[in-house]
Motif scaffolding. Structure first.
Motif, PDB file in Angstrom:
ATOM      1  N   LYS A   1       0.853  -1.193   0.000  1.00 13.40           N
ATOM      2  CA  LYS A   1       0.000   0.000   0.000  1.00 13.40           C
ATOM      3  C   LYS A   1       0.883   1.236   0.000  1.00 13.40           C
ATOM      4  N   ILE A   2       0.819   2.006  -1.043  1.00 13.71           N
ATOM      5  CA  ILE A   2       1.668   3.192  -1.162  1.00 13.71           C
ATOM      6  C   ILE A   2       0.927   4.419  -0.671  1.00 13.71           C
ATOM      7  N   LEU A   3      -0.349   4.527  -1.068  1.00 16.09           N
ATOM      8  CA  LEU A   3      -1.166   5.640  -0.578  1.00 16.09           C
ATOM      9  C   LEU A   3      -2.354   5.049   0.163  1.00 16.09           C
TER      10      LEU A   3
ATOM     11  N   SER B   1      11.891  10.790   1.126  1.00 17.61           N
ATOM     12  CA  SER B   1      11.856   9.977  -0.085  1.00 17.61           C
ATOM     13  C   SER B   1      11.171   8.646   0.193  1.00 17.61           C
ATOM     14  N   GLY B   2      10.296   8.253  -0.695  1.00 15.43           N
ATOM     15  CA  GLY B   2       9.595   6.981  -0.524  1.00 15.43           C
ATOM     16  C   GLY B   2       8.276   7.123   0.207  1.00 15.43           C
ATOM     17  N   SER B   3       7.882   8.349   0.543  1.00 16.41           N
ATOM     18  CA  SER B   3       6.648   8.511   1.297  1.00 16.41           C
ATOM     19  C   SER B   3       5.409   8.516   0.396  1.00 16.41           C
ATOM     20  N   GLY B   4       5.626   8.523  -0.936  1.00  9.20           N
ATOM     21  CA  GLY B   4       4.479   8.411  -1.840  1.00  9.20           C
ATOM     22  C   GLY B   4       4.084   9.713  -2.514  1.00  9.20           C
ATOM     23  N   LYS B   5       4.971  10.722  -2.463  1.00  9.28           N
ATOM     24  CA  LYS B   5       4.640  12.020  -3.049  1.00  9.28           C
ATOM     25  C   LYS B   5       4.447  11.915  -4.568  1.00  9.28           C
ATOM     26  N   THR B   6       5.429  11.298  -5.231  1.00  9.65           N
ATOM     27  CA  THR B   6       5.352  11.187  -6.690  1.00  9.65           C
ATOM     28  C   THR B   6       4.103  10.426  -7.118  1.00  9.65           C
ATOM     29  N   THR B   7       3.826   9.353  -6.379  1.00  8.07           N
ATOM     30  CA  THR B   7       2.647   8.557  -6.709  1.00  8.07           C
ATOM     31  C   THR B   7       1.388   9.408  -6.589  1.00  8.07           C
ATOM     32  N   LEU B   8       1.281  10.183  -5.533  1.00  9.15           N
ATOM     33  CA  LEU B   8       0.102  11.033  -5.341  1.00  9.15           C
ATOM     34  C   LEU B   8      -0.001  12.072  -6.451  1.00  9.15           C
TER      35      LEU B   8
HETATM   36  N1  LIG Z   1       5.438   0.996 -10.155  1.00  6.82           N
HETATM   37  C1  LIG Z   1       5.737   0.698  -8.865  1.00  6.82           C
HETATM   38  N2  LIG Z   1       5.707  -0.559  -8.443  1.00  6.82           N
HETATM   39  C2  LIG Z   1       5.981  -0.879  -7.171  1.00  6.82           C
HETATM   40  N3  LIG Z   1       6.296   0.015  -6.244  1.00  6.82           N
HETATM   41  C3  LIG Z   1       6.357   1.296  -6.593  1.00  6.82           C
HETATM   42  C4  LIG Z   1       6.076   1.715  -7.924  1.00  6.82           C
HETATM   43  N4  LIG Z   1       6.187   3.055  -7.990  1.00  6.82           N
HETATM   44  C5  LIG Z   1       6.542   3.462  -6.729  1.00  6.82           C
HETATM   45  N5  LIG Z   1       6.634   2.423  -5.907  1.00  6.82           N
HETATM   46  C6  LIG Z   1       6.975   2.474  -4.456  1.00  6.82           C
HETATM   47  O1  LIG Z   1       6.130   3.406  -3.877  1.00  6.82           O
HETATM   48  C7  LIG Z   1       6.790   4.079  -2.828  1.00  6.82           C
HETATM   49  C8  LIG Z   1       6.573   5.576  -2.970  1.00  6.82           C
HETATM   50  O2  LIG Z   1       7.231   6.044  -4.107  1.00  6.82           O
HETATM   51  P1  LIG Z   1       7.163   7.570  -4.567  1.00  6.82           P
HETATM   52  O3  LIG Z   1       5.766   7.927  -4.757  1.00  6.82           O
HETATM   53  O4  LIG Z   1       8.084   7.722  -5.724  1.00  6.82           O
HETATM   54  O5  LIG Z   1       7.766   8.328  -3.314  1.00  6.82           O
HETATM   55  P2  LIG Z   1       8.441   9.738  -3.262  1.00  6.82           P
HETATM   56  O6  LIG Z   1       8.176  10.435  -4.515  1.00  6.82           O
HETATM   57  O7  LIG Z   1       7.847  10.372  -2.057  1.00  6.82           O
HETATM   58  O8  LIG Z   1       9.890   9.479  -3.060  1.00  6.82           O
HETATM   59  C9  LIG Z   1       8.231   3.697  -2.902  1.00  6.82           C
HETATM   60  O9  LIG Z   1       8.510   2.771  -1.876  1.00  6.82           O
HETATM   61  C10 LIG Z   1       8.360   2.992  -4.239  1.00  6.82           C
HETATM   62  O10 LIG Z   1       9.283   1.936  -4.160  1.00  6.82           O
END
Ligand SMILES: Nc1ncnc2c1ncn2[C@@H]1O[C@H](COP(=O)(O)OP(=O)(O)O)[C@@H](O)[C@H]1O
Ligand SMILES: [Mg+2]
Lengths: 391, 222, 322
Positions: B19-21, B40-47
């Protein structure tokens, strides 16, 4: 699709040209081979049609055991009595075999009383005095015959050996120019009585009798009537001749096409592999385009236009090279596939014929497999997730 | 303007769900400047990518001007991306073989605008981003700061209401970072809605009104 | 081996048809998946993949339409050029009737083109909805097209492998000529009556196009298509050939008549097919109005004007009717 789109497309194609180079080169090569063959075959077909056009509609002759025998000349009088028949022409011709290498040429007799044949002869070669020609021991020969005779040191005349063992010395009065093509290249024309003697016919025999039936609806009718005249009468109509030639060249180019199919299939597989690879390197770029607001349809359009431009460019270049190769350089090597094995006809040159049928055939045979091979790779890259741009 | 409702996102590796978000709710008003802050890794890019319609959520929805961007057919979603959202990426993501000018035209190509209008818009946004003088240079020859400005010009060219930036200063030196913040301020004054994901402390005390949203382990601490 | 199969054009035609089928099969599999599993409200990975694969189906279908259209023309062209290989055939009419498959094959081809046009309308309605409202209907239609194409491919091979070049076929004058005064026209019509109906139906079609009487519009289109065929073969054609006894839908495709047949038949079929698909799809998707009316009007008008103009020119040149 507006100018901005084309602008971007040309930009992409130009900047990425090295990616497409191999594909373009292979494509051009394939189209070149394919169109050369089809050009040659359609050109030959055209020549045949041209030569067949002035030929008589029907030819009858006596058959014995299914083989042509000398035909009695009275049959031509019976033909005159059939309504709808015109231009009845008894003909004398046959092949004469030269001893040295067993080479043979076609001898044709010309009747002194036949106005029609005079006209066509005049058309064949201008500046000839027909009366003088027909009264002496003269002959008109094709380019191929002339070359052959000269090689054997007969420059002005040749002594023919008749079946009765007599020698007749016949002078070369004229040489038929090359442009008349195909059928006249190995032909010798001489007065009809001379031809009878050389080929061994008696005075009231001919090889066959030709005539025309201007109304095509009457053809089958008249054919039936003729067959009921004599039990040993054989009849051939022009369409049968045309058909047999057509079939012959269809076999030749058909076999080629079937071999070519294997080539095209291999090419498609290569294309599929290659574009899967090329596009997998573009995933990030396409993701970026999508992130910047391009829809899947926009990307599809871009990629298909890209392929389409590749197809059209290589099509045009390939056809252009084939045109030069066949019609200007006379298709060295390839020509032999089509004309090889036939008597002296290799000095033939091709009349430029470009018709829609050939062009569309080439396009279909090449473009359809091409697009089918790229459609899945193109789709695969077009639906790239825009998130690729973020990674 | 932007409304994130009960948003969750999971990635699957074979059977394992990560679960990322987790159940994110966020409401961004027009003209606001939001700083998504987290390690880093908190899910900002994903959001961010789900907000911008680049990725799909596993649950919940994102509304942009009341349009559910993550649940629209691609034709509509890309239209929203093209018209309403300008993106600035962490690695700038320019087309390296195209010139600055050509890079900036890219978002407008599918718009159906006449070429002259496109050129006008490109000129304008090149000037706003202060990169007009380098417009004919190939992107690969630019310095980091110039690349950033080219990316800004590209984000602005369609005159979007929302600007989304992912770690905009991660690849910049401090001087260029400060310049970037100045540009953001200008955009803020122009009335753009701005969402920035960053872990750069520079964004902690900006000299204009902004809202910091801390993120931790895929959750928003509010 | 059959000499027909060695004709270059037949080889290329059959190859293109077979290759297309490979693509179609891919699209068919996806369509089946869509019909069974499509659920737009789902957030599952499977649904996202399906939405992407739907793009593959529409890409393939667009390509299919373009190629099928070109291949139809190519097919007619091929048929025409085969006429010299087959005893007794003067034009495509004899070649098509060389065995029992030809006519069905041609009909199938036209129906497939018509169905593809219908698919396009559904597709455009579908892409204008924000939830792919018509995705399942579209996929069902595609499956129907796929099944028709299986039959078509079967007929393709049956047809070309079963042409006997030595068995004389009938030429068009025996196929379409009047035998012992038997009336070839449908419903016992006479030529003047046929023509009256022809022009009346043309106007009815144009008039109902703008209204909402869609069923009437479809019926009028269908009737027009049906009667127009007879009108061209038994009346307008004779003016194109300038010979009262020459009745044939194929000869006008030849170069002797400047390939005018392609334009005449093309405008008729496209005009009516587009019109019918337009109305049918709007009924099926319960949308209000009909789009593309200008295209339909111009196609049908082109057809009517082009056919009539041959008659008028003939009259002005010769001062008499045929
Ligand atoms: N396509 C993906 N498949 C699996 N895990 C992912 C994928 N994209 C991102 N993640 C995981 O989601 C988490 C959050 O990533 P990200 O949103 O890039 O964080 P941030 O931008 O805050 O550094 C990370 O642990 C990353 O490994
Ligand atoms: Mg990140």
């Amino acid at each position: 699709m507006n100018r901005a789109f084309w602008y971007f497309l040309s930009l992409q194609l130009f900047k990425e040209r090295s990616k497409h180079l191999t594909i373009i080169v292979i494509s051009i090569l394939l189209i070149f081979i394919l169109s050369s063959v089809l050009f040659i075959s359609s050109s030959i077909r055209f020549s045949l049609e041209q030569t067949l056009k002035p030929q008589p509609d029907f030819v009858i002759s006596r058959l014995q055991g299914g083989v042509n025998r000398s035909t009695p000349i009275e049959w031509s009088d019976e033909l005159f009595d059939i309504y709808g028949v015109t231009k009845v022409t008894p003909r004398v011709y046959g092949r004469y075999f030269f001893r040295p290498k067993g080479k043979s040429f076609l001898i044709m007799g010309i009747d002194a009383f036949e106005e029609e044949s005079h006209k066509s002869l005049e058309k064949l070669i201008d500046s000839i005095d027909i009366k003088a020609f027909l009264t002496g021991n003269n002959m008109i020969v094709g380019e191929g015959v002339k070359e052959y005779l000269q090689k054997n040191f007969y420059n002005n005349s040749y002594k023919f050996l008749t079946p009765k063992g007599k020698f007749i010395d016949i002078k070369i009065a004229k040489i038929v120019p090359k442009e008349t093509r195909l059928l006249s290249n190995d032909m010798i024309i001489m007065p009809i009585d001379l031809a009878r003697e050389v080929l061994g016919y008696t005075q009231d025999e001919v090889t066959d009798i030709a005539f025309n039936v201007p109304n095509p609806d009457e053809w089958s009718n008249i054919e039936d009537k003729l067959l009921s005249l004599h039990y040993d009468l054989g009849v051939v109509d022009k369409n049968e001749v045309k058909k047999s030639y057509e079939t012959l060249y269809n076999y030749k180019s058909g076999f080629f096409l079937i071999i070519f199919l294997i080539l095209i299939m291999t090419f498609s597989l290569i294309l599929y592999q290659r574009y899967n690879m090329v596009y997998s390197t573009e995933k990030r770029e396409i993701g970026l385009l999508r992130a910047l607001g391009w829809s899947i349809n926009d990307v599809l359009r871009l990629k298909f236009m890209e392929s389409f431009i590749l197809i059209v460019t290589s099509y045009i270049i390939g056809i252009f090279i084939a045109y030069i190769f066949v019609y200007i350089y006379n298709a060295p090597l390839l020509k032999n596939i089509f004309l090889g094995g036939q008597n002296l006809q290799n000095s033939v040159s091709f009349i430029p014929i470009i018709d829609i049928a050939t062009l569309s055939s080439i396009f279909l045979l090449y473009a359809v497999p091409f697009i089918i091979a790229v459609i899945v790779p193109v789709w695969r890259v077009s639906v790239t997730n825009p998130k690729e741009a973020m990674l | 303007m932007i409304r994130v409702e009960n948003l969750s996102k999971s990635f699957y590796h074979q059977q394992d769900e990560s679960k990322i978000l987790i159940d994110i709710n966020l409401h961004i008003k027009r003209g606001e400047c939001i700083i998504l802050k987290g390690i880093s890794g908190s899910g900002k890019t994903t959001l961010l990518s789900i907000i911008a319609g680049l990725d799909r959520p596993s649950k919940g929805k994102v509304l942009i001007d009341d349009e559910p961007i993550s649940k629209l057919p691609d034709i509509f979603a890309s239209k929203i991306r093209a018209k309403k959202i300008g993106m600035i990426f962490q690695h700038f993501n320019l087309f390296e073989n195209l010139s600055v000018y050509e890079n900036v035209t890219v978002p407008l190509i599918p718009s159906g605008l006449p070429l002259d209008d496109i050129y006008r818009a490109v000129d304008k946004s090149l000037k706003v981003a202060n990169i007009y003088h380098k417009r004919s240079l190939v992107a690969s020859r630019l310095s980091g700061g110039e690349k950033q400005r080219c990316a800004i010009a590209r984000a602005l060219v369609a005159d979007p209401d929302i600007i989304v930036c992912d770690e905009p200063t991660a690849n910049l030196d401090s001087q260029n970072s400060i310049l970037f913040i100045e540009t953001i301020k200008e955009l803020h004054l122009m009335g753009k809605t701005i969402v920035i994901a960053t872990h750069d402390p520079l964004f902690e005390n900006l000299n204009f009104k902004s809202r910091i949203v801390p993120m931790f382990d895929g959750k928003i601490d509010e | 081996m059959n000499e027909i199969l060695f004709s270059n054009q037949v080889i290329i035609y059959l190859l293109s048809e077979s290759l297309l089928f490979v693509l179609l099969f891919i699209a068919f599999v996806v369509s089946i998946k869509i019909v069974i599993k499509w659920d737009f409200d789902s957030f599952s990975q499977k649904q996202f993949r399906l939405e992407k694969e739907a793009y593959l189906v529409s890409t393939i279908t667009i390509f299919l339409f373009i190629i099928k259209f070109i291949l139809l023309i190519y097919f007619v062209f091929t048929i025409d050029s085969l006429s010299i290989l087959i005893a007794g055939a003067m034009c495509g009419a004899g070649v098509v009737t060389a065995n029992e498959y030809g006519t069905y094959l041609l009909l199938f081809k036209l129906i497939i083109i018509a169905t593809l046009i219908l698919w396009f309308y559904l597709n455009s309605y579908d892409t204008h909805t924000k939830n792919y409202l018509h995705m399942k209907k579209k996929s069902l239609l595609f499956i129907a097209i796929f099944i028709s194409i299986i039959f078509e491919l079967f007929l393709d091979f049956q047809y070309f492998t079963n042409i006997d070049t030595h068995q004389p076929v009938s030429c068009c004058s025996t196929l379409f000529g009047q035998l012992e005064g038997a009336n070839p026209l449908p419903f016992g019509l006479t030529i003047p009556l046929l023509l009256t109906l022809f022009y009346l139906l043309y106007f009815l079609t144009i008039l109902t196009l703008k209204t909402n009487y869609r069923v009437l519009y479809i019926v009028s289109n269908l009737l027009f298509l049906y009667l127009a065929y007879y009108a061209v073969v038994y009346f307008f054609g004779t003016y194109i050939y300038q010979l009262p006894t020459h009745k044939c839908p194929f000869c006008m495709l030849q170069s002797d008549y400047f390939y005018i047949g392609y334009i005449i038949w093309g405008s008729l079929f496209l005009g009516t097919f587009i019109g019918i698909s337009d109305a049918l799809s709007s009924i099926w998707t319960t949308r209000k109005y009909i789009k593309n009316s200008r295209l339909v009007i111009s196609m049908l008008t082109l057809f009517v004007v082009l056919s009539s103009i041959y008659v008028i020119i003939y009259y002005f040149r010769n001062g008499v009717w045929l």
